[in-house]
Design a protein around this motif. Structure first.
Motif, short mmCIF file in Angstrom:
data_model
loop_
_atom_site.label_atom_id
_atom_site.label_comp_id
_atom_site.label_asym_id
_atom_site.label_seq_id
_atom_site.Cartn_x
_atom_site.Cartn_y
_atom_site.Cartn_z
N PHE A 91 0.84 -1.19 0.00
CA PHE A 91 0.00 0.00 0.00
C PHE A 91 0.88 1.24 0.00
O PHE A 91 1.74 1.41 0.87
N TRP A 92 0.66 2.12 -0.99
CA TRP A 92 1.45 3.35 -1.11
C TRP A 92 0.53 4.53 -0.87
O TRP A 92 -0.32 4.84 -1.70
N ALA A 93 0.68 5.18 0.28
CA ALA A 93 -0.11 6.36 0.61
C ALA A 93 0.58 7.59 0.02
O ALA A 93 1.48 8.18 0.64
N ILE A 94 0.17 7.98 -1.17
CA ILE A 94 0.80 9.11 -1.84
C ILE A 94 0.55 10.39 -1.06
O ILE A 94 1.43 11.23 -0.89
N SER A 95 -0.68 10.56 -0.60
CA SER A 95 -1.05 11.72 0.22
C SER A 95 -2.26 11.32 1.04
O SER A 95 -2.72 10.17 0.98
N ASP A 96 -2.80 12.27 1.79
CA ASP A 96 -3.99 11.97 2.58
C ASP A 96 -5.20 11.70 1.70
O ASP A 96 -6.18 11.11 2.16
N GLN A 97 -5.17 12.13 0.44
CA GLN A 97 -6.30 11.97 -0.46
C GLN A 97 -6.03 11.01 -1.62
O GLN A 97 -6.90 10.81 -2.47
N GLU A 98 -4.87 10.40 -1.65
CA GLU A 98 -4.51 9.58 -2.82
C GLU A 98 -3.68 8.39 -2.38
O GLU A 98 -2.81 8.50 -1.52
N ASP A 99 -3.96 7.22 -2.96
CA ASP A 99 -3.19 6.03 -2.64
C ASP A 99 -3.23 5.05 -3.80
O ASP A 99 -4.11 5.10 -4.66
N ILE A 100 -2.25 4.17 -3.79
CA ILE A 100 -2.14 3.11 -4.80
C ILE A 100 -1.88 1.79 -4.08
O ILE A 100 -1.11 1.74 -3.11
N LEU A 101 -2.51 0.72 -4.56
CA LEU A 101 -2.29 -0.62 -4.03
C LEU A 101 -1.67 -1.47 -5.14
O LEU A 101 -2.26 -1.64 -6.20
N PHE A 102 -0.46 -1.98 -4.87
CA PHE A 102 0.18 -2.93 -5.78
C PHE A 102 -0.05 -4.33 -5.22
O PHE A 102 0.42 -4.65 -4.13
N ASN A 103 -0.74 -5.19 -5.97
CA ASN A 103 -0.98 -6.55 -5.49
C ASN A 103 -0.88 -7.57 -6.62
O ASN A 103 -1.85 -8.22 -6.97
N PRO A 104 0.30 -7.73 -7.19
CA PRO A 104 0.48 -8.72 -8.26
C PRO A 104 0.33 -10.14 -7.72
O PRO A 104 0.58 -10.42 -6.55
N ILE A 105 -0.08 -11.05 -8.62
CA ILE A 105 -0.27 -12.46 -8.28
C ILE A 105 0.82 -13.27 -8.96
O ILE A 105 1.03 -13.14 -10.17
#
Length: 750
Positions: A263-277
């Protein structure tokens, strides 16, 4: 392991913050004030005069009412040793300041060394509901340092923390030794279901981090997981980048697979989840998610992609949603659901895998008093094996505008609706463009003796441009412009009769609806039917002036519909209602009744029954009865029976075959049964089965769930079988197990 121990000692901050605030602004007992409490017993929280204040010693800031809330103090006995500069309070000592309450058997304040000690049955209560217990607490160095022994904390959510020692050092660093955390209940002399032990826990408030040494997860006192070092953000951090629990799965397509999550919390209003299989049979499946919140909207989405090593085909999916409020009147939103092929979602066990189709939509809506406007676009992706030969349309634009005027002094109001649509089929060259305008005048009226009337008059105008439309394969395709005008008038009459008994209210309401319109042609050989294919006569539409759901078909011909609605409402509990209705058609053409397979002027009887006499029984039944032989031609029943300890759910559906020239349907009869039994306080079992009741039918799907759930743990075991018509999934089973620990997260397998 980002969330693995995120809340292991969630109120550590609460227990550790209190030394810096506990006695700030508290009054010191002097000879002048001592006479007010010395030799007094049972004094209940007198307000102490702030003549000599601890705040004056600890901080140079002048006290203010806002920064120094009022302090209340009570004790059975207070002694002031002026030679040693020691103040001692004994017996039921209670100190209240702002949101903190401190209770102890004895409190000692050493003015020379600036130390305050609380001894014996020390209890600290917070307004949030958290409670801290300790045998001994000592505050020193202007309350920037603290030591406690044998602390125990009960959080508001009943989770528990304990430690042998607690020390607060420089820069607000807190250290606990031999700490234990558990959200589980535990009886005396028995271990909780699970707990976490750590030899040492350090909380760095400046960096908002917590560090653990020699942490062990125990199940019923048996160690099952150990890590020599662990670090994570403290409970004051709402979100931060880090690793989450991985997911483990296994199925026929992927083989064995593990899905890591970062989980990458870019800011308080933005985030990205990397979950490759990472799978054993198909290699790497790239997967992730994105969220961003704006002042007036937000966007979110998930997606995945793989290149199949066996077929060398690119496969993937995307689920996305966005909404933006342009201003006070206009809102835009989009909902995208797409998969590269019909089997992809099932192969990866993704959401919406059991849907028949995926719908993508983009929409702009406007709201202004009595006006509403929308501009929409639709795209459909068929994923059901049974609908694999269906040609899904693309709809763009679909425009609608609706205006309702204010009623005049007689209650008369008019409604104007404008609708435009352009529909293109992905396979073939057939397409159509439509513009429809409906003007209606409505007059509701209630007579002096309670009868309710509604008069309606409307005029519908349609204009179509049709390209390559084939109604009958024996006839050539139609191209060109076609129009029609459809006037209609109607009146609705209702007369509610109310009866009040000792324990219930009953309402009997006869209803009559008369519709007058020409028996003109719907021009079905020139105008395609895109939005009015649902032609089932039932309890929801039989009393409507227009029984079609869309614009492409008009409910032509004159008719009278009549029905009786009976309802009973208990004064304490319970409700029952019954509706029975029928229509009489004056003419027969290509109307609604003909498409529904009706013969003769009278339609079949339709109705519904709803019964909920108490909280243990709920039934909803809809039906249609043949007017000639009184056989049931349509049934739809759903019912929930029994309390939570043993609950049975039934769902039954029956459609009679329909082979009219305008509508064809095979007979359908299905029974869905689900039973849930609470075996013990924590264990439950659920079984379900969906059965095809037609001749030669078999089970369509079935499964079982075994669940254990208590205050801190949830474990689910499941086995399911889906007898899909798709030969790729015939007789396929799905096994699953999910293990979830409260506050720590969970892990599951398929």
């Amino acid at each position: 392991m980002y969330n693995s121990l995120k809340t292991i000692f969630i109120t550590t901050a609460c227990a550790l913050i209190f030394p810096s605030t506990l006695l700030a602004d508290y009054s010191i007992v002097t000879p002048d004030t001592q006479k007010n409490i010395t030799d007094s017993t049972g004094v209940k929280k007198p307000r102490i005069s702030p003549q000599i204040n601890i705040t004056d010693i600890l901080t140079p800031k002048p006290p203010t009412d806002k920064e120094n809330p009022e302090v209340y103090f009570s004790a059975d006995e207070v002694e002031n040793n002026q030679e040693l500069s020691i103040i001692t309070a004994n017996g039921n000592v209670e100190i209240i300041r702002d949101n903190l309450t401190v209770k102890a058997d004895k409190v000692i304040y050493n003015q020379k060394e600036d130390t305050l000690s609380a001894v014996g049955n020390v209890i600290i209560l917070e307004s949030t509901g958290n409670v801290v217990f300790t045998d001994y607490a000592e505050l020193s160095d202007k309350m920037t340092k603290a030591d406690m022994k044998n602390i125990r904390i009960i959080l508001a959510d009943k989770t528990r923390i304990s430690a042998d020692t607690f020390r607060r050092g420089n820069k607000d660093k807190k250290i606990m030794t031999n700490a234990i955390y558990t959200p589980c209940d535990a009886c005396e002399d028995s271990s909780p279901l699970w707990r976490i032990k750590a030899r040492k826990v350090e909380h760095n408030a400046e960096d908002q981090d917590m560090h653990y040494q020699n942490a062990t997860l125990e199940l019923k006192g048996i160690p099952v997981f150990y890590t020599p070092f662990l670090s994570h953000p403290d409970p004051t951090v709402k979100r931060r980048s880090g690793f989450l629990f991985p997911r483990i799965s296994s199925n026929k397509y992927l083989g064995g697979a593990i899905q890591g999550q970062y989980f990458w919390a870019i800011s308080d209003q933005e985030d990205i989840l990397f979950n490759p299989i990472i799978s054993s049979d198909k290699g790497i499946i790239y997967s992730g998610g994105y969220n961003k919140y704006f002042t007036k909207g937000h966007v979110s989405g998930t997606g995945s992609f793989l290149r199949d090593p066996d077929t060398h085909k690119d496969r993937g999916n995307i689920f996305a949603y966005g909404r933006y409020e342009i201003n006070d009147y206009w809102v835009a939103d989009t909902d995208i659901n797409y998969a590269s092929d019909s089997a992809y979602l099932k192969d990866l066990s993704l959401p919406q895998k059991d849907d028949s189709w995926l719908t993508s939509r983009a929409r702009l809506q406007g709201f202004d008093n009595r006006n509403y406007a929308s501009l929409e676009a639709y795209y459909y992706k068929i994923i059901s094996y049974n609908l694999r030969n269906t040609d899904a349309p693309i709809v763009f634009p679909l425009f609608s505008y609706d205006n309702i005027s204010s009623p005049n002094k007689y209650g008369l109001y008019n409604q104007n609706t404008l609708s435009m649509a352009s529909i293109t089929h992905k396979e073939g060259d057939d397409s159509s463009q439509r513009i429809s305008l409906i003007n209606s005048w409505n007059l509701p009226y209630t007579s002096s003796f309670g009868a309710k009337y509604k008069f309606v008059a409307s005029l519908k105008s349609d204009l179509y441009y049709v390209n390559d439309y084939i109604y009958n394969r024996k006839a050539p395709a139609y191209d060109g412009v076609v129009g029609r005008i459809f006037p209609q008038a109607g009146i609705e009459w209702r007369m509610p009769f109310i009866r009040t008994a000792e324990n219930s209210h009953q309402i009997i309401e006869p209803i009559i609806v008369a519709a007058l319109s020409p028996n003109q042609s719907n021009k079905i050989d020139e105008i395609p039917n895109e939005d009015s294919q649902d032609v089932e006569l039932n309890d929801t539409n039989i009393l409507n002036l227009n029984r079609y759901s869309g614009y492409d078909r008009n409910d032509v011909g004159s008719r009278i519909s009549y029905g009786l609605n009976w309802s009973s409402y208990g004064k304490k509990w319970g409700r029952t209602s019954v509706l029975l209705a029928q229509s009489y058609e004056f003419e027969k053409d290509e109307s609604f009744a003909d498409a529904d397979g009706q013969k003769g002027s009278f339609t079949d009887y339709v109705g519904r029954v709803y019964a909920s006499p108490n909280e243990y029984f709920d039934l909803n039944y809809r039906f249609k009865i043949d007017k000639n032989d009184y056989k049931i031609t349509y049934s739809e029943l759903s019912s929930s029976i029994g309390p939570k300890i043993l609950n049975l759910y039934l769902s039954y559906t029956f459609f009679q075959a329909n082979n009219t020239s305008t509508f064809r349907r095979k007979e359908r009869e299905e029974l869905y049964t689900s039973i849930r039994a609470l075996l013990t306080r924590n264990w439950s079992v659920s079984l379900y089965n969906r059965q095809d009741m037609t001749q030669g039918g078999a089970a369509l799907e079935k499964g079982a769930f075994i669940t254990y759930e208590d205050e801190c743990t949830k474990i689910i075991f499941n086995i399911e079988k889906d007898n899909s018509n798709d030969p790729n999934y015939e007789d396929s089973f799905e096994f699953g197990a999910t293990f979830f620990l409260k506050t720590l997260g969970g892990i599951g397998t398929n």
